[in-house]
Write an enzyme that holds these catalytic residues in place. Structure first.
Site: not given
Length: 252
Positions: A11, A130
């Site tokens: 990330d 998500d």
């Protein structure tokens, strides 16, 4: 039987690898170029790079950083964050990405999936979802790095996206993200059973048994993790040997 895959995730925020818990409390986890090279040497099957603020900041994914990482690894490389046009995809593939991951932009304009799949092939298009389990026990799709709730159920969106040409789904449980208490087994298994494409489970991997569980009970094709690899809590070679000893088909 297809080989199960172990995938570290980078990330990226402001050019650095970061990690949080439940999509919050972000902290630094190191240099992405060094980490990418390290994971390739450790035997990772693929690498995922997500520019976690690209969509929010209306900024293109850092193609220069992608290029530097690509030159240090010899494994498939998926890149996501702020991808909205065919030109965005072209630039990333030119800079060393093998696959691209789309999330918010695809939800807001599903025709994007069909256009990308037609031009670059379904195998190149990964849909990142998500997902959050709410009080009604249903899993909902969230956008903008987990900031925006939608009324769309994860299963419905996943089905729709596969019909449009998505070749793989990266399912991240926001409830489990960074907790190290295990993956979201039930929703992962549900998607694996109803969809003809590979499912990558993400969120909650804390120790070796969690990976075994998501491959067996969760029927995932791949498992993605970040902090346990970044902070060297679990070594990829050890994890793979453990899974192999448990009868999981894995590349050693």
């Amino acid at each position: 039987m297809l080989t199960k895959r172990i995938i570290p995730c980078l990330d990226i925020k402001d050019g650095r690898t970061v990690k949080g818990v439940n999509f919050e409390h972000i902290r630094d986890a190191g240099d992405p170029i060094a980490l990418g090279a390290f994971y390739a040497a450790q035997g990772a099957d693929e690498l995922v790079f997500l520019d976690i603020t690209a969509t929010v900041e209306k900024r293109k994914t850092l193609s220069e950083l992608v290029n530097k990482i690509a030159h240090k690894i010899n494994i498939p490389f998926t890149v996501g964050g702020g991808i909205k046009t065919e030109e965005d995809v072209h630039v990333l593939l030119q800079n060393g990405a093998d696959k691209i991951s789309i999330n918010t932009a695809a939800f807001l304009d599903p025709t994007l999936i069909k256009r990308f799949a037609n031009k670059f092939g379904s195998q190149c298009v990964v849909l990142a979802i998500d997902a959050k389990c709410e009080a009604d026990n249903n899993w909902y799709v969230y956008l903008n790095g987990g900031r925006t709730k939608t009324d769309k159920l994860v299963k419905d969106w996943a089905r729709e996206a596969v019909d449009l040409g998505v070749g793989e789904i990266l399912l991240t449980s926001m409830n489990h993200d960074g907790t190290k208490k295990g993956f979201a087994i039930e929703i992962t298994a549900d998607l694996s059973e109803i969809l003809p494409v590979p499912i990558i489970a993400s969120g909650g991997g804390g120790h070796q048994q969690h990976f075994y569980d998501v491959f067996t009970k969760g029927k995932a094709d791949a498992a993605l993790a970040a902090s346990i690899f970044h902070y060297k809590e679990v070594a990829i070679p050890d994890l793979k040997h453990f899974l192999h000893e448990q009868g999981i088909v894995i590349r050693l």
